[in-house]
Design an enzyme around this catalytic site. Structure first.
Site, mmCIF file in Angstrom:
data_model
loop_
_atom_site.group_PDB
_atom_site.id
_atom_site.type_symbol
_atom_site.label_atom_id
_atom_site.label_comp_id
_atom_site.label_asym_id
_atom_site.label_seq_id
_atom_site.Cartn_x
_atom_site.Cartn_y
_atom_site.Cartn_z
ATOM 1 N N LYS A 34 -2.708 5.860 -4.375
ATOM 2 C CA LYS A 34 -3.867 6.732 -4.101
ATOM 3 C C LYS A 34 -3.714 8.089 -4.763
ATOM 4 C CE LYS A 34 -3.903 4.557 0.465
ATOM 5 N NZ LYS A 34 -2.505 4.528 0.929
ATOM 6 N N ASP A 78 0.842 -1.200 0.000
ATOM 7 C CA ASP A 78 0.000 0.000 0.000
ATOM 8 C C ASP A 78 0.875 1.246 0.000
ATOM 9 O OD1 ASP A 78 -2.815 1.183 0.548
ATOM 10 O OD2 ASP A 78 -1.510 2.197 1.992
ATOM 11 N N HIS A 134 -7.903 9.232 -2.140
ATOM 12 C CA HIS A 134 -7.314 9.156 -0.792
ATOM 13 C C HIS A 134 -8.232 9.754 0.289
ATOM 14 C CE1 HIS A 134 -3.065 8.995 1.167
ATOM 15 N NE2 HIS A 134 -3.983 8.840 2.083
ATOM 16 N N TYR A 156 2.759 9.977 -0.134
ATOM 17 C CA TYR A 156 3.795 9.424 0.754
ATOM 18 C C TYR A 156 5.202 9.727 0.240
ATOM 19 C CZ TYR A 156 -0.083 6.554 2.594
ATOM 20 O OH TYR A 156 -1.269 6.106 3.118
HETATM 21 N N1 LIG Z 1 -5.660 6.000 3.592
HETATM 22 C C1 LIG Z 1 -5.177 6.733 4.585
HETATM 23 O O1 LIG Z 1 -5.595 7.899 4.799
HETATM 24 C C2 LIG Z 1 -4.136 6.177 5.466
HETATM 25 C C3 LIG Z 1 -3.462 5.036 5.068
HETATM 26 N N2 LIG Z 1 -2.482 4.491 5.861
HETATM 27 C C4 LIG Z 1 -1.826 3.250 5.377
HETATM 28 O O2 LIG Z 1 -1.890 2.269 6.413
HETATM 29 C C5 LIG Z 1 -0.575 1.886 6.788
HETATM 30 C C6 LIG Z 1 -0.500 1.516 8.260
HETATM 31 O O3 LIG Z 1 -0.862 2.589 9.084
HETATM 32 P P1 LIG Z 1 0.171 3.316 10.067
HETATM 33 O O4 LIG Z 1 -0.430 4.630 10.419
HETATM 34 O O5 LIG Z 1 1.514 3.262 9.465
HETATM 35 O O6 LIG Z 1 0.047 2.484 11.425
HETATM 36 P P2 LIG Z 1 0.357 0.979 11.904
HETATM 37 O O7 LIG Z 1 -0.809 0.572 12.723
HETATM 38 O O8 LIG Z 1 0.776 0.124 10.792
HETATM 39 O O9 LIG Z 1 1.562 1.232 12.902
HETATM 40 C C7 LIG Z 1 2.839 1.537 12.450
HETATM 41 C C8 LIG Z 1 3.749 1.709 13.659
HETATM 42 O O10 LIG Z 1 3.739 0.505 14.422
HETATM 43 C C9 LIG Z 1 5.045 0.020 14.621
HETATM 44 N N3 LIG Z 1 4.934 -1.451 14.529
HETATM 45 C C10 LIG Z 1 4.811 -2.203 13.394
HETATM 46 N N4 LIG Z 1 4.703 -3.509 13.698
HETATM 47 C C11 LIG Z 1 4.764 -3.599 15.040
HETATM 48 C C12 LIG Z 1 4.731 -4.679 15.947
HETATM 49 N N5 LIG Z 1 4.599 -5.931 15.507
HETATM 50 N N6 LIG Z 1 4.824 -4.399 17.268
HETATM 51 C C13 LIG Z 1 4.926 -3.128 17.716
HETATM 52 N N7 LIG Z 1 4.980 -2.050 16.913
HETATM 53 C C14 LIG Z 1 4.900 -2.288 15.584
HETATM 54 C C15 LIG Z 1 5.882 0.635 13.531
HETATM 55 O O11 LIG Z 1 7.205 0.820 13.980
HETATM 56 P P3 LIG Z 1 8.538 0.499 13.093
HETATM 57 O O12 LIG Z 1 8.285 0.976 11.705
HETATM 58 O O13 LIG Z 1 9.570 1.286 13.814
HETATM 59 O O14 LIG Z 1 8.756 -0.974 13.192
HETATM 60 C C16 LIG Z 1 5.188 1.975 13.312
HETATM 61 O O15 LIG Z 1 5.637 2.922 14.249
HETATM 62 C C17 LIG Z 1 0.284 3.095 6.399
HETATM 63 O O16 LIG Z 1 1.655 2.788 6.400
HETATM 64 C C18 LIG Z 1 -0.335 3.452 5.070
HETATM 65 O O17 LIG Z 1 0.109 2.546 4.075
HETATM 66 C C19 LIG Z 1 -2.205 5.041 7.084
HETATM 67 C C20 LIG Z 1 -2.831 6.188 7.517
HETATM 68 C C21 LIG Z 1 -3.848 6.852 6.734
HETATM 69 O O1 LIG Z 2 -2.393 8.119 4.275
HETATM 70 C C1 LIG Z 2 -2.048 8.913 5.120
HETATM 71 C C2 LIG Z 2 -0.904 8.612 5.990
HETATM 72 O O2 LIG Z 2 -0.982 9.246 7.237
HETATM 73 C C3 LIG Z 2 -1.220 10.639 7.142
HETATM 74 C C4 LIG Z 2 -0.989 11.320 8.467
HETATM 75 O O3 LIG Z 2 -1.251 10.539 9.574
HETATM 76 C C5 LIG Z 2 -2.633 10.796 6.612
HETATM 77 O O4 LIG Z 2 -3.015 12.136 6.525
HETATM 78 C C6 LIG Z 2 -2.726 10.212 5.262
HETATM 79 O O5 LIG Z 2 -4.063 10.101 4.887
#
Ligand SMILES: NC(=O)C1=CN([C@@H]2O[C@H](COP(=O)(O)OP(=O)(O)OC[C@H]3O[C@@H](n4cnc5c(N)ncnc54)[C@H](OP(=O)(O)O)[C@@H]3O)[C@@H](O)[C@H]2O)C=CC1
Ligand SMILES: O=C1CO[C@H](CO)[C@@H](O)[C@@H]1O
Length: 305
Positions: free
Chosen positions: A83, A49, A116, A54
């Site tokens: 997206k 994803d 998005h 990003y």
């Molecule tokens: N459509 C949208 O608006 C959005 C889409 N997204 C998508 O969703 C994905 C995931 O969401 P995200 O906000 O990154 O949050 P996550 O729930 O995936 O959490 C990510 C965090 O958790 C840590 N982590 C990962 N695996 C573990 C584990 N097994 N144990 C403990 N900590 C862990 C990572 O640390 P580290 O990297 O240091 O290991 C990082 O700090 C994004 O990367 C993106 O692709 C996210 C937000 C908004």
């Molecule tokens: O995909 C995304 C990743 O995280 C950002 C900040 O938390 C969001 O705004 C965005 O939608």
């Protein structure tokens, strides 16, 4: 990796793997996205994803090209999502934005393209008030041009999905939004499923993730012994239990990690099953807390939350 990755047949007929590698990071060193995606593909992830906002599509594309070149995967094995950013919502801007993403990803199609946010902005971040139904016409044109297999949305609420469904020629197959044990979203998940829209969870670890000191005090889920006991019983971590809980609810998950061991750990959730009672315990951590409230758009037309 233990257990075969489950997948789900979208309403477009294409299969989406129930786990994908998230790639968003506020800060990253050069090469960190590429490295994470390479580790991910080596570990067995087949769903990635990303998003134009990003600013990592080039590195994601490099990782994919490298793994294809090395014979680890073929393009057809992968499910790649990107997206459309909020500054390209005019109908005529959609295909050029997608072509720029494809160029950076070094791909000739993506498997899934999402609007998005339902919110449109200009380069100054000002509200452009473009109707997402207009944007959708551009998304449909992208399918017809063969640039994308399936199209969907992200951060849409029930009302917005209803309007989109009423006006769509090609139906949205996915709504990607925040779902995790502290934001369970039962109502929107059920709403999507009833309309053959697959719910995909972003930020699936929510308050479990250790890198969120700003949420101290709301994160009982990190220390609560009941979740600890469930994790111990299956020899899994709290993060794995949270991901498994979502999969068992029929929600696809997108955990992000830059850490090789966590990338592997997060994939290792297909060899056990939580009981109904254990599912209810995980569900009980809900506090309707959004990690991603999208406050930058809270005064914009079509802000969804
Ligand atoms: N459509 C949208 O608006 C959005 C889409 N997204 C998508 O969703 C994905 C995931 O969401 P995200 O906000 O990154 O949050 P996550 O729930 O995936 O959490 C990510 C965090 O958790 C840590 N982590 C990962 N695996 C573990 C584990 N097994 N144990 C403990 N900590 C862990 C990572 O640390 P580290 O990297 O240091 O290991 C990082 O700090 C994004 O990367 C993106 O692709 C996210 C937000 C908004
Ligand atoms: O995909 C995304 C990743 O995280 C950002 C900040 O938390 C969001 O705004 C965005 O939608």
């Amino acid at each position: 990796m233990a257990g075969k990755i489950l997948s789900y047949k979208l309403s477009s007929g294409y299969e989406i793997p129930m786990i994908g590698l998230g790639t968003y990071a506020r800060k990253a060193d050069t090469g960190q996205f590429r490295q994470a995606v390479e580790w991910g593909i080596e570990a067995g992830y087949r769903h990635i994803d990303t998003a134009s906002c990003y600013k990592n599509e080039e590195e994601v594309g490099e990782a994919i090209s490298n793994k294809i070149y090395q014979g680890i995967v073929s393009r057809q094995d992968l499910f790649v999502t990107t997206k459309l950013w909020n500054d390209s919502h005019a109908e005529q801007d959609v295909i050029p934005a997608l072509k720029s993403s494809l160029n950076r990803l070094k791909l000739d199609y993506v498997d899934l393209y999402l609007i998005h946010w339902p919110v449109s902005v200009n380069s100054m971040g000002e509200d452009m008030k473009i109707d997402f139904v207009e944007t959708w016409r551009g998304m449909e044109a992208a399918v017809k041009e063969g640039l994308v297999k399936s199209i969907g949305v992200s951060n849409f609420n029930e009302e917005q999905l209803t309007r989109l469904l009423q006006n769509a020629i090609i139906k949205p197959v996915v709504n990607q939004f925040e779902i995790n044990p502290t934001l369970t979203q039962h109502k929107l998940v059920d709403f999507c499923k009833k309309r053959s829209i697959m719910p995909v969870a972003y930020t699936p670890l929510g308050l479990i993730s250790e890198a969120r000191p700003e949420f101290i005090g709301k994160d009982a889920i990190k220390t609560d012994p009941k979740l600890g006991e469930i994790a111990k019983k299956y020899k899994k971590t709290r993060a794995q239990i949270a991901l498994r809980y979502l999969i068992q609810r029929g929600v696809a998950v997108l955990p992000k990690s830059f850490t090789k061991s966590r990338i592997e750990e997060n994939l290792n959730i297909f060899d056990f099953e939580l009981s109904e009672q254990e599912m209810a315990i995980v569900d009980s951590y809900n506090i309707d807390h959004r990690c991603v409230p999208g406050t930058a758009f809270c005064r914009h037309n079509n802000y969804p939350f």
